[in-house]
Design a protein around this motif. Structure first.
Motif, PDB file in Angstrom:
ATOM      1  N   ASP A 104       1.081  -1.174   0.165  1.00 61.51           N
ATOM      2  CA  ASP A 104       0.012  -0.295  -0.079  1.00 61.51           C
ATOM      3  C   ASP A 104       0.865   1.093  -0.132  1.00 61.51           C
ATOM      4  O   ASP A 104       0.531   2.231  -0.720  1.00 61.51           O
ATOM      5  CB  ASP A 104      -0.905  -0.135   1.311  1.00 61.51           C
ATOM      6  N   ARG A 105       1.911   1.329   0.921  1.00 58.45           N
ATOM      7  CA  ARG A 105       2.811   2.460   0.943  1.00 58.45           C
ATOM      8  C   ARG A 105       3.293   2.481  -0.573  1.00 58.45           C
ATOM      9  O   ARG A 105       3.788   3.734  -0.873  1.00 58.45           O
ATOM     10  CB  ARG A 105       3.872   2.207   1.723  1.00 58.45           C
ATOM     11  N   ARG A 108       1.310   4.075  -3.268  1.00 59.55           N
ATOM     12  CA  ARG A 108       1.039   5.645  -2.670  1.00 59.55           C
ATOM     13  C   ARG A 108       2.152   6.322  -2.934  1.00 59.55           C
ATOM     14  O   ARG A 108       2.324   7.688  -2.472  1.00 59.55           O
ATOM     15  CB  ARG A 108       0.587   5.646  -1.439  1.00 59.55           C
ATOM     16  N   SER A 133       0.268   6.803   6.079  1.00 57.26           N
ATOM     17  CA  SER A 133      -0.836   6.986   5.183  1.00 57.26           C
ATOM     18  C   SER A 133      -2.148   6.996   6.154  1.00 57.26           C
ATOM     19  O   SER A 133      -3.372   7.260   5.631  1.00 57.26           O
ATOM     20  CB  SER A 133      -1.015   5.445   4.494  1.00 57.26           C
ATOM     21  N   ARG A 135      -3.771   4.430   7.181  1.00 55.29           N
ATOM     22  CA  ARG A 135      -4.504   3.067   7.117  1.00 55.29           C
ATOM     23  C   ARG A 135      -4.539   2.495   8.240  1.00 55.29           C
ATOM     24  O   ARG A 135      -3.337   2.362   9.106  1.00 55.29           O
ATOM     25  CB  ARG A 135      -3.882   2.282   5.979  1.00 55.29           C
TER      26      ARG A 135
END
Length: 160
Positions: A104-105, A108, A133, A135
């Motif tokens: 996810d990082r 992004r 983030s 999250r």
């Protein structure tokens, strides 16, 4: 040229009527919930804020991949190793979660240096938050044995 109409590949009329009925019922239920003003599903962080939940214990952890496939877990505040997850072990859940968070990082465009916050709340919930983030994962949702894998990371910090 003669056109042939082969109806052998068509869906039975009853199945088509049931499928349409299901779509209509779903739309009706969704519309009724919106019109009635029913709140959406609860967001754990918002519920905790509303209820004034308190932190029982929290650790800032960084997860570092080693060349041999192991994952080293560093306690950022204590500046020491909190644990290691060897490749192909029973701690595969920790590895899987952290790979997902790292992915996810990367998507992004965020770096890997910032720690994650692992927190035990007074209501018994255990959360993991990406400090970059935002999250958040509620680890209790994955079952007791998977939650225990992360609880062990909190327990390893008590000997400071």
């Amino acid at each position: 040229m003669s056109m042939s109409h082969d109806h052998s590949n068509m869906l039975p009329k009853g199945a088509l009527v049931l499928a349409c009925g299901l779509v209509v019922a779903s739309l009706a239920a969704t519309s009724a919930a919106r019109i009635a003003g029913l709140p959406p599903a609860a967001i754990p962080a918002a519920v905790r804020a509303d209820e004034g939940a308190k932190i029982v214990e929290s650790r800032r952890l960084r997860f570092i991949d080693r060349a041999d496939g192991a994952v080293v877990i560093e306690d950022v505040s204590a500046k020491r190793v909190a644990g290691t997850v060897a490749p192909f072990t029973e701690s595969g859940f920790v590895r899987s979660v952290m790979r997902g968070m790292a992915r996810d990082r990367r998507l992004r465009g965020l770096g890997a240096e910032a720690p994650f916050e692992l927190t035990l709340w007074n209501d018994g919930q255990l959360s993991l938050v990406d400090t970059v983030s935002g999250r958040s994962l509620e680890l209790g949702a994955f079952g007791p044995s998977n939650r225990a894998a992360f609880m062990a990371l909190l327990a390893s910090g008590k000997g400071r």
